[in-house]
Motif scaffolding. Structure first.
Motif, PDB file in Angstrom:
ATOM      1  N   VAL A 245      16.776 -27.787 -24.700  1.00  0.00           N
ATOM      2  CA  VAL A 245      17.174 -26.700 -25.565  1.00  0.00           C
ATOM      3  C   VAL A 245      17.183 -26.749 -26.804  1.00  0.00           C
ATOM      4  O   VAL A 245      17.106 -27.719 -27.247  1.00  0.00           O
ATOM      5  CB  VAL A 245      18.783 -26.479 -24.865  1.00  0.00           C
ATOM      6  CG1 VAL A 245      18.942 -26.356 -23.316  1.00  0.00           C
ATOM      7  CG2 VAL A 245      19.623 -27.902 -25.460  1.00  0.00           C
ATOM      8  N   GLN A 246      17.354 -25.479 -27.544  1.00  0.00           N
ATOM      9  CA  GLN A 246      17.173 -25.553 -28.762  1.00  0.00           C
ATOM     10  C   GLN A 246      18.736 -25.928 -29.416  1.00  0.00           C
ATOM     11  O   GLN A 246      19.660 -25.010 -29.290  1.00  0.00           O
ATOM     12  CB  GLN A 246      16.938 -23.887 -29.167  1.00  0.00           C
ATOM     13  CG  GLN A 246      16.686 -23.851 -30.839  1.00  0.00           C
ATOM     14  CD  GLN A 246      15.540 -24.585 -31.337  1.00  0.00           C
ATOM     15  OE1 GLN A 246      14.652 -24.472 -30.812  1.00  0.00           O
ATOM     16  NE2 GLN A 246      15.678 -25.430 -32.248  1.00  0.00           N
ATOM     17  N   TYR A 249      21.722 -23.706 -34.664  1.00  0.00           N
ATOM     18  CA  TYR A 249      21.106 -23.692 -36.188  1.00  0.00           C
ATOM     19  C   TYR A 249      21.286 -22.298 -36.860  1.00  0.00           C
ATOM     20  O   TYR A 249      21.099 -21.595 -36.374  1.00  0.00           O
ATOM     21  CB  TYR A 249      19.580 -23.900 -36.081  1.00  0.00           C
ATOM     22  CG  TYR A 249      18.942 -23.658 -37.219  1.00  0.00           C
ATOM     23  CD1 TYR A 249      18.937 -24.909 -38.076  1.00  0.00           C
ATOM     24  CD2 TYR A 249      18.130 -22.842 -37.623  1.00  0.00           C
ATOM     25  CE1 TYR A 249      18.162 -24.864 -39.428  1.00  0.00           C
ATOM     26  CE2 TYR A 249      17.488 -22.824 -38.757  1.00  0.00           C
ATOM     27  CZ  TYR A 249      17.554 -23.828 -39.739  1.00  0.00           C
ATOM     28  OH  TYR A 249      16.737 -23.968 -40.876  1.00  0.00           O
ATOM     29  N   PRO A 255      13.900 -25.269 -38.312  1.00  0.00           N
ATOM     30  CA  PRO A 255      14.830 -25.588 -37.231  1.00  0.00           C
ATOM     31  C   PRO A 255      14.559 -26.851 -36.707  1.00  0.00           C
ATOM     32  O   PRO A 255      13.225 -27.366 -36.535  1.00  0.00           O
ATOM     33  CB  PRO A 255      14.784 -24.320 -36.206  1.00  0.00           C
ATOM     34  CG  PRO A 255      13.071 -23.965 -36.555  1.00  0.00           C
ATOM     35  CD  PRO A 255      13.003 -24.223 -37.939  1.00  0.00           C
ATOM     36  N   LYS A 257      14.085 -29.687 -33.760  1.00  0.00           N
ATOM     37  CA  LYS A 257      13.130 -29.478 -32.379  1.00  0.00           C
ATOM     38  C   LYS A 257      13.935 -29.483 -31.158  1.00  0.00           C
ATOM     39  O   LYS A 257      15.312 -29.691 -31.244  1.00  0.00           O
ATOM     40  CB  LYS A 257      12.488 -30.913 -32.245  1.00  0.00           C
ATOM     41  CG  LYS A 257      11.328 -31.085 -33.152  1.00  0.00           C
ATOM     42  CD  LYS A 257      10.413 -32.381 -33.047  1.00  0.00           C
ATOM     43  CE  LYS A 257       9.406 -32.556 -33.964  1.00  0.00           C
ATOM     44  NZ  LYS A 257       8.424 -33.554 -33.932  1.00  0.00           N
ATOM     45  N   MET A 258      13.580 -29.106 -30.196  1.00  0.00           N
ATOM     46  CA  MET A 258      14.369 -28.668 -28.928  1.00  0.00           C
ATOM     47  C   MET A 258      14.640 -30.123 -28.383  1.00  0.00           C
ATOM     48  O   MET A 258      13.856 -31.256 -28.693  1.00  0.00           O
ATOM     49  CB  MET A 258      13.314 -27.848 -27.711  1.00  0.00           C
ATOM     50  CG  MET A 258      13.110 -26.366 -28.422  1.00  0.00           C
ATOM     51  SD  MET A 258      12.213 -25.729 -27.111  1.00  0.00           S
ATOM     52  CE  MET A 258      13.325 -25.377 -25.805  1.00  0.00           C
ATOM     53  N   GLN A 259      15.614 -30.408 -27.820  1.00  0.00           N
ATOM     54  CA  GLN A 259      16.389 -31.696 -27.329  1.00  0.00           C
ATOM     55  C   GLN A 259      16.778 -31.249 -25.826  1.00  0.00           C
ATOM     56  O   GLN A 259      17.170 -30.417 -25.472  1.00  0.00           O
ATOM     57  CB  GLN A 259      17.283 -32.228 -27.970  1.00  0.00           C
ATOM     58  CG  GLN A 259      16.881 -32.443 -29.544  1.00  0.00           C
ATOM     59  CD  GLN A 259      17.903 -32.906 -30.568  1.00  0.00           C
ATOM     60  OE1 GLN A 259      19.153 -32.915 -29.906  1.00  0.00           O
ATOM     61  NE2 GLN A 259      17.626 -32.986 -31.721  1.00  0.00           N
ATOM     62  N   ASP A 321       9.368 -29.894 -27.130  1.00  0.00           N
ATOM     63  CA  ASP A 321       9.165 -28.533 -27.798  1.00  0.00           C
ATOM     64  C   ASP A 321       8.406 -27.831 -26.682  1.00  0.00           C
ATOM     65  O   ASP A 321       8.481 -26.473 -26.757  1.00  0.00           O
ATOM     66  CB  ASP A 321       8.206 -28.659 -28.937  1.00  0.00           C
ATOM     67  CG  ASP A 321       8.800 -29.035 -29.963  1.00  0.00           C
ATOM     68  OD1 ASP A 321      10.190 -29.184 -30.264  1.00  0.00           O
ATOM     69  OD2 ASP A 321       8.352 -30.174 -30.870  1.00  0.00           O
TER      70      ASP A 321
END
Length: 327
Positions: A245-246, A249, A255, A257-259, A321
């Motif tokens: 998920v993003q 932010y 932004p 990175k997706m995690q 990502d």
């Protein structure tokens, strides 16, 4: 066997060896190549030239056999390709198995000997290690390609180089251009060579000695090969249902990175979390212990859990990502 049966076996062996060495330009190389193969298959524990020559009787010219092995230049890839073609036709392989074998050594005359782990002895000991690929079904197998593993201590360009071992390279016949290459890379190189011969590789199978290397698994994927490899339980992964998920932010810079919302867990923990209900009993070939099997031995048996996961860790090239990260 009757004398007639033995004669038939010898004729078949000589025809097979003649096929392997047919491409040799020199008649003496073809002759001693065939004789050497026959000597390898004779009963006897020691496979060095001198005892082999003694077992071969009138064909056992020790000097000629030694010259064929050590001083008579010939291309081993040619012989291996012919062997691979013959075995592919005979076996009809369902898998290509990657493995390695240790050759225990006491002296210092052999190339690439070092203190290293080998399954042959089940411990770290003084040995050579050879990496090999085998065509296999559940009924038969045959090694068709192999490489001698050169430890880092034998490579003058390595930080782990050992001066004594480097000094032995010339005496042992190690070419100057040959350096240390990881076993998994040797395996990939041999897979490429096998495919260059036109030999189909339907499935690659290897133990955790190779499966633990993410680069090896990626190499198989890049070659569009299906594989089944072992890995250690300490490797980490996310459940298949997990999705990156993003993070929230509100800034103006780049932004984050997706995690994944939850940290990765070890394979062992994921299996335990699945519970006993997910385990399925599987039995396969008969083992070595006496039992009720058809051959008088117990069948091998264990319980297995099948899970879809999303690999984690620094060795994974694809990043979170990519929401379409394959399971």
């Amino acid at each position: 066997m009757t004398p007639e049966e033995l004669a038939g076996v010898r004729e078949d062996l000589e025809a097979f060896a003649a096929e392997l060495f047919d491409g040799f330009f020199r008649a003496d190389q073809r002759r001693w190549g065939q004789t050497y193969v026959r000597g390898l298959l004779l009963d006897g524990r020691r496979k060095s030239v001198e005892p082999m020559a003694a077992r071969l009787g009138e064909d056992g010219n020790r000097q000629a056999l030694a010259h064929f092995i050590t001083s008579s230049p010939w291309d081993p890839a040619h012989v291996r390709a012919r062997l691979a073609w013959r075995m592919h036709e005979a076996i009809g392989p369902e898998a290509l198995i990657i493995d390695d074998t240790g050759f225990l050594k006491d002296g210092d005359a052999s190339a690439c000997v070092a203190r290293q782990y080998t399954g042959t002895a089940g411990k770290v000991t003084n040995c050579q290690v050879g990496v090999s690929v085998h065509l296999a079904t559940d009924r038969a197998s045959a090694a068709i390609d192999w490489r001698l593993f050169l430890p880092a201590s034998w490579d003058p360009a390595s930080p782990q180089a050992d001066a004594d071992k480097v000094a032995r390279r010339t005496r042992c016949g190690v070419p100057a251009q040959v350096g240390h290459v990881e076993k998994w890379q040797l395996a990939l190189d041999m897979i490429d060579e096998t495919r260059s011969w036109g030999v189909d590789v339907p499935l690659v199978v290897a133990d955790a000695g190779y499966g633990d290397a993410a680069a090896f698994r990626h190499g198989l994927e890049e070659r569009d090969l299906s594989y089944a490899v072992g890995i250690c339980g300490r490797h980490t992964a996310h459940p298949a249902r997990a999705r990156p998920v993003q993070p929230a932010y509100a800034g103006t810079g780049r932004p984050p990175k997706m995690q994944y919302p939850e940290p990765a867990r070890t394979m062992k923990d994921l299996v335990i979390a699945a519970g006993k209900a997910a385990a399925r009993p599987v039995s396969w070939r008969e083992g070595s212990r006496p039992g009720p099997g058809r051959s008088g031995f117990k069948r091998m048996y264990s319980r297995f859990v099948a899970l879809r996961i999303r690999p984690a860790g620094r060795g994974i090239r694809r990043t979170v990502d990519d929401p379409e990260l394959p399971e």
